[in-house]
Design an enzyme around this catalytic site. Structure first.
Site, PDB file in Angstrom:
ATOM      1  CG  HIS A  68      -2.068  -0.909   1.131  1.00  0.00           C
ATOM      2  ND1 HIS A  68      -1.954  -2.262   1.416  1.00  0.00           N
ATOM      3  CD2 HIS A  68      -3.361  -0.723   0.774  1.00  0.00           C
ATOM      4  CE1 HIS A  68      -3.131  -2.845   1.246  1.00  0.00           C
ATOM      5  NE2 HIS A  68      -4.003  -1.930   0.857  1.00  0.00           N
TER       6      HIS A  68
ATOM      7  CE  LYS B 232      -3.761  -0.619   4.765  1.00  0.00           C
ATOM      8  NZ  LYS B 232      -4.993   0.041   5.247  1.00  0.00           N
TER       9      LYS B 232
END
Length: 252
Positions: A138, A142
């Site tokens: 990600h 994140k």
């Protein structure tokens, strides 16, 4: 219809949800953000819950209890897409589901929810001599690892392998404890963070001489926003109190 109330309206997902709702001519009742940003006339979660037909929450675990309290007090259904939840958070969700209809999911995309079924079936049919690893990547911002979607896919692998619940075979200790032999039947995770990646997930089944790779690549947050709006509209169709999943929403 007064519309959807967006909790976390100025965040990445909040903005994407607002854009998708506008594109689909779905009414927005308003939105609030922890930084004080407000869309519409409502400045608190309670006020927004009173005004909206349904809430969508992609905020933080710390905010969840208050949002659930507001939803329950107003009798307003809610879609929960927040990740990084603890067992205590899930207990709060279970309690709220006794009084209101809610959808809790770590991923709202059709593709990921189809992938869940493939992972469960593969885990069911392949023996414990097939190692399972889940690799996810990600964007650099994140915070939670593994991702909620990785845990969702891992839960499907657990179920396929006949585990008592969706976590029993999960193993996160390979990096923490240093080099050690892999446990047969364990489901292992690896997390990568960098760039602007919306979400890549791969489930690898590996045995001697061959390997199966099942994966999903999200190219835009719009796919998650579309799923969240779909789940919200589904909840407004007279659903009984209960805890639902995207499989229920999508009829899978």
């Amino acid at each position: 219809m007064s519309g959807i109330g967006i909790l976390g309206v100025s965040g990445r997902m909040g903005r994407a949800i607002a854009n998708i709702a506008a594109a689909q001519d779905v009414a927005i009742a308003g939105g609030i953000d922890r930084n004080g940003e407000v869309h519409g006339d409502h400045t608190t979660a309670a006020g927004l819950a009173d005004a909206a037909d349904v809430l969508i929450d992609f905020t933080s675990p710390e905010a969840l209890a208050g949002h659930l309290d507001a939803a329950v007090a107003a009798g307003t259904p809610i879609v929960i897409g927040t990740t990084g939840l603890s067992p205590e958070h899930h207990a709060l969700i279970d309690a709220a589901a006794q009084k209101i209809a809610l959808v809790q999911t770590y991923n709202t995309s059709l593709g990921v929810n189809m992938l869940r079924g493939l992972v469960e079936e593969a885990a069911r049919r392949l023996g414990p001599d097939w190692d399972i690893d889940i690799v996810e990547m990600h964007h650099r911002h994140k915070l939670d690892t593994p991702s909620g979607t990785a845990l969702l896919l891992g839960a499907s692998a657990n179920i396929g392998r006949g585990a008592a619940d969706g976590r029993a075979l999960n193993r996160f200790d390979r990096m923490q404890e240093g080099p050690h032999e892999r446990e047969e039947g364990g489901i292992y995770y690896a997390s990568l963070r960098g760039g602007s990646v919306a979400g890549d997930h791969q489930v690898i089944f590996a045995t001697d001489g061959e390997r199966i790779e099942l994966g999903h690549r999200a190219e835009s947050r719009a796919i998650f926003a579309k799923g969240a709006v779909k789940a919200a509209l589904w909840l407004t169709q007279g659903r009984a109190p209960g805890r639902y999943t995207m499989a229920d929403v999508l009829g899978l």
